[in-house]
Scaffold this motif. Structure first.
Motif, PDB file in Angstrom:
ATOM      1  N   VAL A 118       4.975   1.470   3.827  1.00  0.00           N
ATOM      2  CA  VAL A 118       4.408   1.302   2.493  1.00  0.00           C
ATOM      3  C   VAL A 118       3.026   0.695   2.650  1.00  0.00           C
ATOM      4  O   VAL A 118       2.874  -0.382   3.231  1.00  0.00           O
ATOM      5  CB  VAL A 118       5.289   0.402   1.615  1.00  0.00           C
ATOM      6  CG1 VAL A 118       4.588   0.073   0.296  1.00  0.00           C
ATOM      7  CG2 VAL A 118       6.635   1.064   1.355  1.00  0.00           C
ATOM      8  N   THR A 119       2.024   1.386   2.134  1.00  0.00           N
ATOM      9  CA  THR A 119       0.650   0.908   2.195  1.00  0.00           C
ATOM     10  C   THR A 119       0.094   0.820   0.783  1.00  0.00           C
ATOM     11  O   THR A 119       0.111   1.807   0.042  1.00  0.00           O
ATOM     12  CB  THR A 119      -0.229   1.834   3.040  1.00  0.00           C
ATOM     13  OG1 THR A 119       0.307   1.942   4.361  1.00  0.00           O
ATOM     14  CG2 THR A 119      -1.651   1.295   3.125  1.00  0.00           C
ATOM     15  N   VAL A 120      -0.396  -0.348   0.418  1.00  0.00           N
ATOM     16  CA  VAL A 120      -0.968  -0.588  -0.901  1.00  0.00           C
ATOM     17  C   VAL A 120      -2.449  -0.879  -0.706  1.00  0.00           C
ATOM     18  O   VAL A 120      -2.818  -1.927  -0.172  1.00  0.00           O
ATOM     19  CB  VAL A 120      -0.278  -1.745  -1.624  1.00  0.00           C
ATOM     20  CG1 VAL A 120      -0.824  -1.885  -3.035  1.00  0.00           C
ATOM     21  CG2 VAL A 120       1.233  -1.536  -1.647  1.00  0.00           C
ATOM     22  N   SER A 121      -3.292   0.052  -1.131  1.00  0.00           N
ATOM     23  CA  SER A 121      -4.720  -0.068  -0.882  1.00  0.00           C
ATOM     24  C   SER A 121      -5.502   0.769  -1.874  1.00  0.00           C
ATOM     25  O   SER A 121      -5.023   1.797  -2.359  1.00  0.00           O
ATOM     26  CB  SER A 121      -5.051   0.386   0.542  1.00  0.00           C
ATOM     27  OG  SER A 121      -6.446   0.365   0.780  1.00  0.00           O
ATOM     28  N   SER A 122      -6.730   0.328  -2.169  1.00  0.00           N
ATOM     29  CA  SER A 122      -7.639   1.094  -3.001  1.00  0.00           C
ATOM     30  C   SER A 122      -8.395   2.140  -2.200  1.00  0.00           C
ATOM     31  O   SER A 122      -9.070   2.984  -2.749  1.00  0.00           O
ATOM     32  CB  SER A 122      -8.652   0.172  -3.679  1.00  0.00           C
ATOM     33  OG  SER A 122      -8.025  -0.766  -4.530  1.00  0.00           O
TER      34      SER A 122
END
Length: 122
Positions: A118-122
């Protein structure tokens, strides 16, 4: 033998949502508890949430109010609904299932899924 298959990871923007799934199969007599753990690089693996056979849930303080764990007993599947995701949630997420095997001598088991990123990035 008991196997776990995870799915649902991916890349999302901050504030977004993901739903993880973990399906257990094999020589299972019963499942006592199912849970989700996560591990970021350089950090220890930590409990995110778990759920007992009776439906009791437990959450890490960092995810309370944002994540929801649930299960489908008929499908031996556990889910993790993740809302309002933050960059700090970026990690590999692992499913864990504990129960009793259906084959002699009916041993308890403790199995881990393969992990989903899971990667949370803009």
């Amino acid at each position: 033998q008991v196997q776990l298959v995870e799915s649902g990871g991916g890349l999302v923007q901050p504030g977004g949502s993901l739903r993880l799934s973990c399906a257990a199969s094999g020589s299972i007599l019963s499942i006592n508890v199912m849970g989700w753990y996560r591990q970021a690089p350089g950090k220890q693996r930590e409990l995110v949430a778990d759920i007992t056979s009776g439906g009791s849930t437990n959450y890490a303080d960092s995810v309370k109010g944002r994540f929801t764990i649930s299960r489908d007993n008929a499908k031996n599947t556990v889910y993790l609904q993740m809302n309002s995701l933050e960059p700090e949630d970026t990690a590999d997420y692992y499913c864990n299932v504990r129960g009793t095997m259906s084959t002699y001598p009916f041993r308890p088991f403790d199995r881990w899924g393969q992990g989903t990123q899971v990667t949370v990035s803009s």
